[in-house]
Design a protein around this motif. Structure first.
Motif, short mmCIF file in Angstrom:
data_model
loop_
_atom_site.label_atom_id
_atom_site.label_comp_id
_atom_site.label_asym_id
_atom_site.label_seq_id
_atom_site.Cartn_x
_atom_site.Cartn_y
_atom_site.Cartn_z
N GLY A 152 0.78 -1.23 0.00
CA GLY A 152 0.00 0.00 0.00
C GLY A 152 0.81 1.27 0.00
N GLY A 153 2.06 1.23 -0.38
CA GLY A 153 2.85 2.46 -0.51
C GLY A 153 3.74 2.77 0.68
N LYS A 154 4.38 3.93 0.58
CA LYS A 154 5.37 4.32 1.58
C LYS A 154 4.79 4.59 2.96
CE LYS A 154 8.98 6.26 -1.26
NZ LYS A 154 9.90 7.36 -1.48
N GLU A 155 3.55 5.00 3.03
CA GLU A 155 2.96 5.39 4.31
C GLU A 155 2.22 4.26 5.02
OE1 GLU A 155 3.72 8.25 5.68
OE2 GLU A 155 4.90 8.67 3.88
N ALA A 178 1.47 1.04 7.33
CA ALA A 178 2.02 0.57 8.60
C ALA A 178 2.89 -0.67 8.41
CB ALA A 178 0.89 0.27 9.58
N LEU A 179 2.50 -1.52 7.47
CA LEU A 179 3.27 -2.74 7.22
C LEU A 179 4.68 -2.41 6.72
CD1 LEU A 179 3.21 -5.78 7.27
CD2 LEU A 179 2.28 -5.76 4.96
N ARG A 180 4.80 -1.36 5.90
CA ARG A 180 6.12 -0.96 5.42
C ARG A 180 6.98 -0.47 6.58
NH1 ARG A 180 9.42 3.29 3.16
NH2 ARG A 180 10.28 2.66 1.16
N HIS A 181 6.41 0.30 7.49
CA HIS A 181 7.15 0.78 8.65
C HIS A 181 7.59 -0.38 9.55
CE1 HIS A 181 6.65 4.94 7.66
NE2 HIS A 181 5.32 4.82 7.65
N VAL A 182 6.72 -1.34 9.72
CA VAL A 182 7.07 -2.52 10.51
C VAL A 182 8.21 -3.28 9.84
CG1 VAL A 182 6.23 -4.78 11.28
CG2 VAL A 182 4.81 -2.74 11.59
#
Length: 124
Positions: free
Chosen positions: A86-89, A91-95
């Motif tokens: 789902g893009g840079k923002e 939550a999964l990317r941050h995790v």
């Protein structure tokens, strides 16, 4: 008729000159810094030379770490992960970014712990 609509170079403004002056000063500062580093690396005292090399290698390590993080964010995560989470923002990317960071941090710490009694290998 296209020759009459063609514009020449933009006139230089005060802002352009100020930016050019700042860029020139930064380049000269880097030049002075690198010349002084080379001089200190050639210093006759072995202790000064040793700390100079440690400083240079610390600077190189910082640049490598920054490059690694940039490659991780711009290449690995942006190309291979972002389309699926789902893009840079998201939550999964941050995790995932945090997991990668902790994996590298814990892996580096574990390797340093294992070779802690061999300073030549530890600082190589």
């Amino acid at each position: 008729s296209s020759a009459s609509t063609r514009r020449g170079p933009e006139p230089e403004t005060k802002e352009d000159r100020r930016i050019g002056m700042i860029e020139g000063m930064v380049l000269l500062a880097f030049l002075v810094f690198f010349v002084s580093i080379i001089q200190v690396l050639q210093y006759p005292d072995p202790q000064v030379r040793s700390y100079s090399y440690k400083t240079v290698f610390a600077i190189i390590a910082i640049f490598e770490a920054l490059s690694f993080v940039r490659i991780q964010n711009e290449v690995f995560l942006a190309v291979l992960v972002d389309p699926y989470v789902g893009g840079k923002e998201s939550a999964l990317r941050h995790v995932l970014s945090c997991l990668i960071f902790f994996a590298w941090f814990l892996g580096t710490s574990a390797v340093c712990w294992v070779i802690r009694h061999d300073p030549d290998t530890l600082f190589a």
